[in-house]
Design a protein around this motif. Structure first.
Motif, PDB file in Angstrom:
ATOM      1  N   LEU A 134       0.857  -1.184   0.000  1.00  0.00           N
ATOM      2  CA  LEU A 134       0.000   0.000   0.000  1.00  0.00           C
ATOM      3  C   LEU A 134       0.888   1.228   0.000  1.00  0.00           C
ATOM      4  CD1 LEU A 134      -2.855  -0.879   2.541  1.00  0.00           C
ATOM      5  CD2 LEU A 134      -2.862  -1.095   0.045  1.00  0.00           C
ATOM      6  N   ALA A 135       0.793   2.036  -1.027  1.00  0.00           N
ATOM      7  CA  ALA A 135       1.561   3.280  -1.114  1.00  0.00           C
ATOM      8  C   ALA A 135       0.885   4.364  -0.282  1.00  0.00           C
ATOM      9  CB  ALA A 135       1.664   3.714  -2.571  1.00  0.00           C
ATOM     10  N   ASP A 136       1.535   5.510  -0.182  1.00  0.00           N
ATOM     11  CA  ASP A 136       0.956   6.698   0.440  1.00  0.00           C
ATOM     12  C   ASP A 136       0.511   7.675  -0.651  1.00  0.00           C
ATOM     13  OD1 ASP A 136       1.730   5.566   2.823  1.00  0.00           O
ATOM     14  OD2 ASP A 136       3.245   7.073   3.312  1.00  0.00           O
ATOM     15  N   GLN A 137      -0.361   8.601  -0.287  1.00  0.00           N
ATOM     16  CA  GLN A 137      -0.677   9.735  -1.157  1.00  0.00           C
ATOM     17  C   GLN A 137      -0.366  11.008  -0.390  1.00  0.00           C
ATOM     18  OE1 GLN A 137      -4.285   9.957  -3.809  1.00  0.00           O
ATOM     19  NE2 GLN A 137      -4.833  11.659  -2.468  1.00  0.00           N
ATOM     20  N   ASP A 138       0.456  11.880  -0.964  1.00  0.00           N
ATOM     21  CA  ASP A 138       0.941  13.027  -0.204  1.00  0.00           C
ATOM     22  C   ASP A 138       0.013  14.236  -0.323  1.00  0.00           C
ATOM     23  OD1 ASP A 138       1.509  14.299  -2.620  1.00  0.00           O
ATOM     24  OD2 ASP A 138       3.669  13.979  -2.496  1.00  0.00           O
ATOM     25  N   ASP A 139       0.437  15.349   0.265  1.00  0.00           N
ATOM     26  CA  ASP A 139      -0.389  16.554   0.313  1.00  0.00           C
ATOM     27  C   ASP A 139      -0.763  17.076  -1.070  1.00  0.00           C
ATOM     28  OD1 ASP A 139      -0.562  16.808   3.095  1.00  0.00           O
ATOM     29  OD2 ASP A 139       1.384  17.797   3.215  1.00  0.00           O
ATOM     30  N   GLN A 140       0.082  16.787  -2.058  1.00  0.00           N
ATOM     31  CA  GLN A 140      -0.179  17.255  -3.419  1.00  0.00           C
ATOM     32  C   GLN A 140      -0.963  16.237  -4.249  1.00  0.00           C
ATOM     33  OE1 GLN A 140       3.089  17.700  -1.960  1.00  0.00           O
ATOM     34  NE2 GLN A 140       2.170  19.662  -1.393  1.00  0.00           N
ATOM     35  N   GLY A 141      -1.363  15.147  -3.617  1.00  0.00           N
ATOM     36  CA  GLY A 141      -2.103  14.119  -4.336  1.00  0.00           C
ATOM     37  C   GLY A 141      -1.226  13.180  -5.131  1.00  0.00           C
ATOM     38  N   LEU A 142       0.095  13.208  -4.874  1.00  0.00           N
ATOM     39  CA  LEU A 142       1.026  12.330  -5.573  1.00  0.00           C
ATOM     40  C   LEU A 142       1.195  11.023  -4.815  1.00  0.00           C
ATOM     41  CD1 LEU A 142       3.798  14.952  -6.462  1.00  0.00           C
ATOM     42  CD2 LEU A 142       1.953  14.109  -7.947  1.00  0.00           C
ATOM     43  N   ILE A 143       1.262   9.919  -5.529  1.00  0.00           N
ATOM     44  CA  ILE A 143       1.480   8.610  -4.926  1.00  0.00           C
ATOM     45  C   ILE A 143       2.961   8.458  -4.586  1.00  0.00           C
ATOM     46  CG2 ILE A 143       1.455   6.120  -5.303  1.00  0.00           C
ATOM     47  CD1 ILE A 143      -1.290   7.321  -4.819  1.00  0.00           C
ATOM     48  N   ARG A 144       3.234   8.135  -3.339  1.00  0.00           N
ATOM     49  CA  ARG A 144       4.607   7.872  -2.896  1.00  0.00           C
ATOM     50  C   ARG A 144       4.754   6.370  -2.658  1.00  0.00           C
ATOM     51  NH1 ARG A 144       7.781  12.491  -0.131  1.00  0.00           N
ATOM     52  NH2 ARG A 144       6.699  14.345  -0.889  1.00  0.00           N
ATOM     53  N   HIS A 145       5.704   5.779  -3.342  1.00  0.00           N
ATOM     54  CA  HIS A 145       5.858   4.319  -3.321  1.00  0.00           C
ATOM     55  C   HIS A 145       6.774   3.915  -2.163  1.00  0.00           C
ATOM     56  CE1 HIS A 145       3.774   3.731  -7.191  1.00  0.00           C
ATOM     57  NE2 HIS A 145       4.258   4.944  -7.456  1.00  0.00           N
ATOM     58  N   VAL A 146       6.343   4.212  -0.957  1.00  0.00           N
ATOM     59  CA  VAL A 146       7.135   3.978   0.239  1.00  0.00           C
ATOM     60  C   VAL A 146       6.436   2.968   1.138  1.00  0.00           C
ATOM     61  CG1 VAL A 146       8.205   6.248   0.186  1.00  0.00           C
ATOM     62  CG2 VAL A 146       6.037   5.934   1.416  1.00  0.00           C
ATOM     63  N   GLY A 147       7.219   2.358   2.006  1.00  0.00           N
ATOM     64  CA  GLY A 147       6.675   1.429   2.983  1.00  0.00           C
ATOM     65  C   GLY A 147       7.402   1.556   4.296  1.00  0.00           C
ATOM     66  N   SER A 148       6.791   1.046   5.350  1.00  0.00           N
ATOM     67  CA  SER A 148       7.430   0.994   6.668  1.00  0.00           C
ATOM     68  C   SER A 148       6.848  -0.185   7.411  1.00  0.00           C
ATOM     69  CB  SER A 148       7.168   2.281   7.459  1.00  0.00           C
ATOM     70  OG  SER A 148       5.820   2.327   7.912  1.00  0.00           O
ATOM     71  N   HIS A 149       7.573  -0.637   8.413  1.00  0.00           N
ATOM     72  CA  HIS A 149       7.067  -1.800   9.123  1.00  0.00           C
ATOM     73  C   HIS A 149       5.967  -1.471  10.103  1.00  0.00           C
ATOM     74  CE1 HIS A 149       9.178  -4.953   7.171  1.00  0.00           C
ATOM     75  NE2 HIS A 149      10.210  -4.149   7.079  1.00  0.00           N
ATOM     76  N   LEU A 150       5.801  -0.231  10.429  1.00  0.00           N
ATOM     77  CA  LEU A 150       4.589   0.128  11.161  1.00  0.00           C
ATOM     78  C   LEU A 150       3.365  -0.173  10.318  1.00  0.00           C
ATOM     79  CD1 LEU A 150       5.317   3.486  13.025  1.00  0.00           C
ATOM     80  CD2 LEU A 150       4.546   1.347  14.021  1.00  0.00           C
ATOM     81  N   ALA A 151       3.457   0.055   9.019  1.00  0.00           N
ATOM     82  CA  ALA A 151       2.305  -0.152   8.133  1.00  0.00           C
ATOM     83  C   ALA A 151       2.009  -1.622   7.903  1.00  0.00           C
ATOM     84  CB  ALA A 151       2.559   0.540   6.795  1.00  0.00           C
ATOM     85  N   CYS A 152       2.943  -2.510   8.223  1.00  0.00           N
ATOM     86  CA  CYS A 152       2.737  -3.928   7.916  1.00  0.00           C
ATOM     87  C   CYS A 152       1.654  -4.583   8.768  1.00  0.00           C
ATOM     88  CB  CYS A 152       4.054  -4.685   8.057  1.00  0.00           C
ATOM     89  SG  CYS A 152       5.165  -4.444   6.635  1.00  0.00           S
ATOM     90  N   PHE A 153       1.091  -3.845   9.708  1.00  0.00           N
ATOM     91  CA  PHE A 153      -0.059  -4.366  10.445  1.00  0.00           C
ATOM     92  C   PHE A 153      -1.260  -4.531   9.525  1.00  0.00           C
ATOM     93  CE2 PHE A 153      -1.861  -0.248  10.032  1.00  0.00           C
ATOM     94  CZ  PHE A 153      -3.216  -0.399  10.289  1.00  0.00           C
ATOM     95  N   TYR A 154      -1.271  -3.801   8.384  1.00  0.00           N
ATOM     96  CA  TYR A 154      -2.499  -3.748   7.597  1.00  0.00           C
ATOM     97  C   TYR A 154      -2.937  -5.117   7.105  1.00  0.00           C
ATOM     98  CZ  TYR A 154       0.930  -2.698   3.716  1.00  0.00           C
ATOM     99  OH  TYR A 154       1.991  -2.671   2.838  1.00  0.00           O
ATOM    100  N   ALA A 155      -2.008  -6.032   6.865  1.00  0.00           N
ATOM    101  CA  ALA A 155      -2.405  -7.357   6.400  1.00  0.00           C
ATOM    102  C   ALA A 155      -3.240  -8.076   7.451  1.00  0.00           C
ATOM    103  CB  ALA A 155      -1.164  -8.178   6.042  1.00  0.00           C
ATOM    104  N   GLY A 156      -2.799  -8.034   8.710  1.00  0.00           N
ATOM    105  CA  GLY A 156      -3.564  -8.673   9.773  1.00  0.00           C
ATOM    106  C   GLY A 156      -4.911  -8.021   9.988  1.00  0.00           C
ATOM    107  N   ASN A 157      -4.941  -6.696   9.898  1.00  0.00           N
ATOM    108  CA  ASN A 157      -6.190  -5.968  10.066  1.00  0.00           C
ATOM    109  C   ASN A 157      -7.173  -6.316   8.957  1.00  0.00           C
ATOM    110  OD1 ASN A 157      -7.592  -2.883   9.550  1.00  0.00           O
ATOM    111  ND2 ASN A 157      -7.639  -3.723  11.617  1.00  0.00           N
ATOM    112  N   TRP A 158      -6.696  -6.389   7.738  1.00  0.00           N
ATOM    113  CA  TRP A 158      -7.564  -6.753   6.609  1.00  0.00           C
ATOM    114  C   TRP A 158      -8.020  -8.207   6.714  1.00  0.00           C
ATOM    115  CZ3 TRP A 158      -6.696  -4.278   1.185  1.00  0.00           C
ATOM    116  CH2 TRP A 158      -6.477  -2.901   1.322  1.00  0.00           C
ATOM    117  N   LEU A 159      -7.162  -9.093   7.228  1.00  0.00           N
ATOM    118  CA  LEU A 159      -7.575 -10.480   7.424  1.00  0.00           C
ATOM    119  C   LEU A 159      -8.707 -10.577   8.438  1.00  0.00           C
ATOM    120  CD1 LEU A 159      -4.119 -12.286   7.411  1.00  0.00           C
ATOM    121  CD2 LEU A 159      -5.975 -12.646   5.767  1.00  0.00           C
ATOM    122  N   LEU A 160      -8.565  -9.844   9.538  1.00  0.00           N
ATOM    123  CA  LEU A 160      -9.627  -9.837  10.546  1.00  0.00           C
ATOM    124  C   LEU A 160     -10.918  -9.302   9.942  1.00  0.00           C
ATOM    125  CD1 LEU A 160     -10.630 -10.094  13.487  1.00  0.00           C
ATOM    126  CD2 LEU A 160      -9.719  -7.784  13.895  1.00  0.00           C
TER     127      LEU A 160
END
Length: 550
Positions: free
Chosen positions: A296-322
């Motif tokens: 999952l990328a980010d979208q910044d203040d200008q509406g641009l997609i930023r192709h970045v990741g972090s391990h804080l964000a890796c919770f999203y898989a478990g959350n989506w599974l639940l």
């Protein structure tokens, strides 16, 4: 054309005969069961080092064998570890921690005077109340202590303001006037709901529930996806940055978990979560050009997609599974498993088998991250399907670090029963034991470079494995606890799945389990997505209201 209907995402309101999350009849195969004891050993080794050099303080610094107090100085490691002790059956350690926690005086002004409402909630309020439940509700002093600190934090809500300020000065109960983020403002509801239940005072739960409702009802940059920063003084978003990483993560997490923990008939929580998933799939879901790794990328203040990741964000898989299980939605489950694989690849791709703090991708629609990509990063990407933007490993699980990833890995195992997730957890244990002990084996430290085992250690073995991120002149800290989160998720991955089952418990963002009521037949909410509302990015600078106590 972008879909605005539930049909496109398969979000039906099909009635279920008692919705379940875990794979029925799940058992840990015999060849994996020794890993539970291995996870327990890492915990006891770490905690005994903390007891020897830092007991009563918030964290141990294992290289210098000293202590540090970053969360009030009230012994955060002890309170955070109590539920892990109970889950592991370490009664002697729990009784010692119970005695300590029973004598914490939250009226004592912490060093610097100011505490984080978010961090204190998820660790102290969450840890105390979860320990109260897990110990059979035998120790009401734990509820009393949670109430004592929450009564001080309640001053974060000023007058009729429904959004709390992020920090409170305990010396005079004044809130810190600063822009906060939606994770800080929207990740209090589980803990304060439980406090209302055990005290009989609905005010605690009402305060936090209304804060989440307020954020969910604001016009958002993308439907369901609130902007990361918010100003409690104006009640408006500050900018338009959107993502599932630090500063946003647990707001989205708690939308779903609050609906499950409370079985509320207020549809705003589940409807907003579903809309956020829909927006994320259509706008933020990307795959790497090498390896086809989902993220999952980010979208910044200008509406641009930023192709970045972090391990804080890796919770999203478990959350989506639940959520996919609660909604009986196989599309969400399938995407979640792909996201989990994408996160895991960032661990498998380093020489230590431990993931970096920050990383980025190249997708078919771009490689923008806001920074220039170097030749070395391109070379690494061409081999691994991601490249490292921050090579240090600062213990969080969650990867708040590996913790967040181990959290999703735990959900993937419990939901699918696929033993590849047991193999991954076992490899994490092996990497911890091989690369994180410092030379004199006092606990576990952090790494300077996950891709170079000889680069040395960072002197930290916190109750919290932390991440700092900066915006303008404001620094936000999110702390993650190894005792509470990483090791508990590791242990539970290899534990009997009927013990602390995902069908009976909801975990707070620090992995403190809360007993949940019997599940409803459906968590479809209203059956609709929330329509797009006009959005204008607000910038701070307008006068703030005068402060008056609640």
């Amino acid at each position: 054309m972008r879909s605005t209907t539930l049909v496109a995402l398969g979000l039906c309101s099909c009635a279920l005969a008692g919705v379940t999350v875990q794979e029925p009849g799940l058992k840990v195969p015999a060849q994996y069961q020794s890993n539970r004891a291995a996870a327990e050993k890492i915990f006891t080794t770490s905690y005994n080092a903390y007891k020897e050099f830092a007991f009563g303080h918030d964290e141990l610094l294992p290289i210098s064998k000293t202590s540090e107090d970053d969360l009030g100085g009230w012994g955060a490691s002890i309170v955070d570890a109590m539920t892990t002790m109970l889950v592991m059956g370490l009664d002697d350690l729990f009784n010692e921690a119970l005695n300590f926690s029973s004598h914490i005086d939250f009226s004592v002004i912490p060093a610097g005077g100011t505490i984080s409402v978010f961090e204190t909630t998820i660790r102290f309020v969450g840890g105390l109340l979860s320990a109260f439940e897990l110990s059979g509700q035998q120790h009401p002093i734990l509820v009393a202590k949670a109430k004592q600190v929450a009564d001080k934090m309640a001053f974060a809500w000023i007058g009729d303001n429904v959004l709390p300020y992020g920090h409170i000065d305990f010396s005079d109960n004044s809130p810190d006037i600063a822009v906060t983020n939606i994770a800080e403002a929207g990740t209090l509801s589980l803990e304060w709901f439980k406090l209302s239940k055990f005290t009989g005072n609905a005010t605690y739960g009402d305060l936090t529930m209304k804060s989440v409702e307020f954020i969910a009802n604001l016009p958002a940059p993308l439907p369901g996806l609130a902007a990361r920063f918010i100003d409690p003084g104006t009640g408006q978003f500050d900018g338009a940055y959107v993502g599932w990483g630090g500063g946003s993560d647990s707001y989205f997490e708690y939308l779903l978990k609050y609906a499950r923990l409370t079985n509320t008939n207020n549809n705003i929580f589940i409807d907003t979560w579903k809309t956020a998933i829909d927006s994320s799939i259509h706008t933020l879901l990307k795959t790497s050009t090498v390896g086809n790794h989902a993220y999952l990328a980010d979208q910044d203040d200008q509406g641009l997609i930023r192709h970045v990741g972090s391990h804080l964000a890796c919770f999203y898989a478990g959350n989506w599974l639940l959520g996919g299980k609660l909604l009986n939605n196989q599309t969400i489950i399938n995407i979640a498993l792909q996201l989990n694989d994408g996160c895991w690849n960032t661990y498998a791709g380093t020489t230590t088998g431990i993931g970096p703090e920050g990383f980025a991708f190249i997708s078919s629609d771009g490689n923008f991250t806001g920074d220039t990509i170097t030749a070395d990063e391109i070379a690494f990407y061409n081999t691994h399907g991601f490249y490292i933007t921050s090579s240090d490993y600062i213990q969080r699980p969650e990867g708040k670090h590996l913790g967040r990833l181990l959290e999703s890995n735990f959900y993937a195992w419990r939901v699918t029963g696929d033993t590849k997730y047991l193999d991954r957890a076992a490899s994490a244990i092996a990497s911890f034991n091989k690369f994180l002990p410092p030379p004199d084996h006092v606990g576990f430290a952090s790494l300077n470079d996950v891709n170079n085992a000889t680069a040395g250690f960072i002197d930290v073995m916190e109750s919290f494995w932390y991440e700092n991120f900066e915006r303008k002149d404001i620094t936000y800290s999110q702390f993650e606890n190894r005792f509470a989160e990483v090791l508990k998720y590791l242990y539970l991955t290899f534990d009997d799945p009927s013990h602390i089952s995902l069908d009976n418990y909801v975990f707070n963002t620090e992995c403190h389990p809360f007993k949940a009521p019997p599940a409803l037949n459906s968590y479809a909410g209203s059956g609709k997505l929330i329509p797009q509302k006009p959005f204008n990015a607000h910038k701070t600078g307008s006068p703030l209201p005068a402060i008056s106590p609640r």
